[in-house]
Design an enzyme around this catalytic site. Sequence first.
Site, PDB file in Angstrom:
ATOM      1  N   HIS A 182     -44.193 -14.884 -65.065  1.00  0.00           N
ATOM      2  CA  HIS A 182     -43.792 -13.498 -65.913  1.00  0.00           C
ATOM      3  C   HIS A 182     -42.465 -13.183 -65.569  1.00  0.00           C
ATOM      4  CE1 HIS A 182     -48.026 -12.503 -67.132  1.00  0.00           C
ATOM      5  NE2 HIS A 182     -48.258 -13.246 -66.377  1.00  0.00           N
ATOM      6  N   TYR A 227     -51.376 -17.685 -69.987  1.00  0.00           N
ATOM      7  CA  TYR A 227     -50.218 -17.500 -70.897  1.00  0.00           C
ATOM      8  C   TYR A 227     -49.423 -18.727 -71.208  1.00  0.00           C
ATOM      9  CZ  TYR A 227     -47.611 -16.934 -66.297  1.00  0.00           C
ATOM     10  OH  TYR A 227     -47.375 -17.386 -64.918  1.00  0.00           O
TER      11      TYR A 227
HETATM   12  P1  FAD Z   1     -39.128 -18.445 -52.510  1.00  0.00           P
HETATM   13  O1  FAD Z   1     -39.259 -18.559 -54.132  1.00  0.00           O
HETATM   14  O2  FAD Z   1     -40.440 -18.851 -51.697  1.00  0.00           O
HETATM   15  O3  FAD Z   1     -37.944 -19.073 -52.008  1.00  0.00           O
HETATM   16  C1  FAD Z   1     -37.686 -19.588 -50.738  1.00  0.00           C
HETATM   17  C2  FAD Z   1     -36.889 -20.732 -50.592  1.00  0.00           C
HETATM   18  O4  FAD Z   1     -36.277 -20.895 -49.450  1.00  0.00           O
HETATM   19  C3  FAD Z   1     -37.419 -22.113 -51.058  1.00  0.00           C
HETATM   20  O5  FAD Z   1     -36.697 -22.693 -51.873  1.00  0.00           O
HETATM   21  C4  FAD Z   1     -37.614 -22.743 -49.863  1.00  0.00           C
HETATM   22  O6  FAD Z   1     -37.468 -24.291 -49.613  1.00  0.00           O
HETATM   23  C5  FAD Z   1     -36.396 -22.237 -48.951  1.00  0.00           C
HETATM   24  N1  FAD Z   1     -36.564 -22.276 -47.405  1.00  0.00           N
HETATM   25  C6  FAD Z   1     -37.667 -21.779 -46.819  1.00  0.00           C
HETATM   26  N2  FAD Z   1     -37.414 -22.057 -45.506  1.00  0.00           N
HETATM   27  C7  FAD Z   1     -36.208 -22.238 -45.331  1.00  0.00           C
HETATM   28  C8  FAD Z   1     -35.266 -22.842 -44.326  1.00  0.00           C
HETATM   29  N3  FAD Z   1     -35.829 -22.650 -42.825  1.00  0.00           N
HETATM   30  N4  FAD Z   1     -34.112 -23.279 -44.354  1.00  0.00           N
HETATM   31  C9  FAD Z   1     -33.493 -23.260 -45.860  1.00  0.00           C
HETATM   32  N5  FAD Z   1     -34.204 -22.999 -46.686  1.00  0.00           N
HETATM   33  C10 FAD Z   1     -35.554 -22.499 -46.356  1.00  0.00           C
HETATM   34  N6  FAD Z   1     -43.934 -13.638 -59.240  1.00  0.00           N
HETATM   35  C11 FAD Z   1     -43.623 -12.952 -60.388  1.00  0.00           C
HETATM   36  O7  FAD Z   1     -42.679 -12.271 -60.505  1.00  0.00           O
HETATM   37  N7  FAD Z   1     -44.149 -13.366 -61.408  1.00  0.00           N
HETATM   38  C12 FAD Z   1     -45.492 -14.241 -61.441  1.00  0.00           C
HETATM   39  O8  FAD Z   1     -45.816 -14.649 -62.629  1.00  0.00           O
HETATM   40  C13 FAD Z   1     -45.934 -14.748 -60.321  1.00  0.00           C
HETATM   41  N8  FAD Z   1     -46.981 -15.435 -60.297  1.00  0.00           N
HETATM   42  C14 FAD Z   1     -47.062 -16.304 -58.999  1.00  0.00           C
HETATM   43  C15 FAD Z   1     -48.470 -17.220 -58.892  1.00  0.00           C
HETATM   44  C16 FAD Z   1     -48.762 -17.676 -57.642  1.00  0.00           C
HETATM   45  C17 FAD Z   1     -49.887 -18.546 -57.463  1.00  0.00           C
HETATM   46  C18 FAD Z   1     -47.918 -17.276 -56.473  1.00  0.00           C
HETATM   47  C19 FAD Z   1     -48.362 -17.957 -55.230  1.00  0.00           C
HETATM   48  C20 FAD Z   1     -46.947 -16.696 -56.567  1.00  0.00           C
HETATM   49  C21 FAD Z   1     -46.556 -16.000 -57.901  1.00  0.00           C
HETATM   50  N9  FAD Z   1     -45.371 -15.138 -58.040  1.00  0.00           N
HETATM   51  C22 FAD Z   1     -45.078 -14.337 -59.210  1.00  0.00           C
HETATM   52  C23 FAD Z   1     -44.761 -14.529 -56.616  1.00  0.00           C
HETATM   53  C24 FAD Z   1     -43.286 -15.448 -56.539  1.00  0.00           C
HETATM   54  O9  FAD Z   1     -43.745 -16.872 -56.683  1.00  0.00           O
HETATM   55  C25 FAD Z   1     -42.758 -15.121 -55.183  1.00  0.00           C
HETATM   56  O10 FAD Z   1     -42.883 -13.896 -54.933  1.00  0.00           O
HETATM   57  C26 FAD Z   1     -41.330 -15.554 -55.212  1.00  0.00           C
HETATM   58  O11 FAD Z   1     -41.256 -17.021 -55.443  1.00  0.00           O
HETATM   59  C27 FAD Z   1     -40.383 -15.171 -54.133  1.00  0.00           C
HETATM   60  O12 FAD Z   1     -38.939 -15.511 -54.371  1.00  0.00           O
HETATM   61  P2  FAD Z   1     -38.236 -15.937 -53.108  1.00  0.00           P
HETATM   62  O13 FAD Z   1     -36.866 -16.227 -53.486  1.00  0.00           O
HETATM   63  O14 FAD Z   1     -38.308 -14.547 -52.100  1.00  0.00           O
HETATM   64  O15 FAD Z   1     -38.852 -17.114 -52.109  1.00  0.00           O
END
Ligand code: FAD
Length: 381
Positions: A47, A215
């Site tokens: 979403h 959805y």
């Molecule tokens: P991430 O998306 O986890 O990205 C982290 C990145 O860092 C990844 O690409 C990874 O490969 C990279 N990385 C990790 N370690 C290293 C390293 N040592 N060196 C280099 N790169 C590294 N959120 C919403 O807003 N709406 C939703 O509908 C929603 N639905 C969800 C459903 C589920 C089942 C889950 C589990 C989560 C959902 N979320 C949703 C939450 C959302 O997916 C996360 O909060 C979001 O992805 C966080 O973004 P981020 O960029 O912090 O981390």
Amino acid sequence: MPIQTQIAVIGAGLGGAAAASLLQQAGFHVDVFEQAPAFARIGAGIHMGPNVMRVFRQLGMEDAVVDMGSKPDFWFSRDGRSGEYLSRIRLGAFAEKEYGAPYVTVHRGDLHALQVSLLRPENLHFGKRLDAVTDNGAGVELSFADGTRVTAEIVIGADGINSKVREALLGKEKPNYSGWVAHRAVISSDKLSRYGLDFEDCVKWWFEDRHMMVYHTTADRSEYYYVTGVPHPAWDFDGAFVPSSREEMRDTFAGCHPVVDSLIDASDEVTKWPLLNRKPLPVWSEGRLVLLGDACHPMKPHMAQGAAMAIEDAAMLARCLGETGTRDHAAAFALYEANRRDRASRVQAVSNANTWLRSQEDPAWVFGYDVYGATLKSEVA
Ligand code: FAD
């Protein structure tokens, strides 16, 4: 010779990609280091509320997201057995008028690919798993699993729940297993036509202690997606997720409403994911290192706002660095935390409690938030 950069962003997930492109747009020299060799279109939806669409507007990608996703008129909450409506939250044209931007549900892979396409290709480095971080006061030294070394003025840890940058700030500590799993499946809408039922655009089916959120993920409504939240005592599997099955789903949702039953019946492939968590962190930055998104405040996904918080963080961090430049990074990081901690912690708490929109409530405090409109406050209240 190590690569030299002004800002190193670790992780090109939804938060890291947003931070990097906003900072590039603002004229900073930014390099992004992502451990994955490439990104794939994994089967999941997401979403994107008006609060995030405003950031996408700043990035010039709002219209493309609207074009690729589904725009539900309502978020319905319904009793998982009787089908009784528990809430009808107005979205659609109402959201655009009331909150200033649309509410879109979309395929996560499509959204992410669009975000990544905005990054300067020469500054996006795949296959770079961060191994070690040393802040020596004058700069930060990074080493990667492939032997590459990088020096940066500041480092943004957008590396998700198992963040290596978080570890440099706070030491090694595994995230907590929340005691919940999520099942995910994408269903072709063609398969659903045979049931003769009404499959609404955006609906959360609530049971006593579990739920199923459903959805569309595409503008043409050809894909329908569900994600569950189900208590499960321990995550006793290896890997980020494991296969589940129609049979397991039938057991898990025994006695469910015919619409939920049809969704289970139409599922070809179901996966099961552990939901991980951390307590709010005592610090968001130290020296030249700063965290955002799941690296900083992971939450159970029950409010569909985890990525939204990561993207809002990215926008606020870029705004604060825009005020001070990287030379005064300490001031920027303090300003960033002062303007993000309360909101991210509140969303984290509501999301973990899994109460969001179960009954009729006003979602304006989440959807109406404007990361660019809010006056910056200098200290955490
Ligand atoms: P991430 O998306 O986890 O990205 C982290 C990145 O860092 C990844 O690409 C990874 O490969 C990279 N990385 C990790 N370690 C290293 C390293 N040592 N060196 C280099 N790169 C590294 N959120 C919403 O807003 N709406 C939703 O509908 C929603 N639905 C969800 C459903 C589920 C089942 C889950 C589990 C989560 C959902 N979320 C949703 C939450 C959302 O997916 C996360 O909060 C979001 O992805 C966080 O973004 P981020 O960029 O912090 O981390």
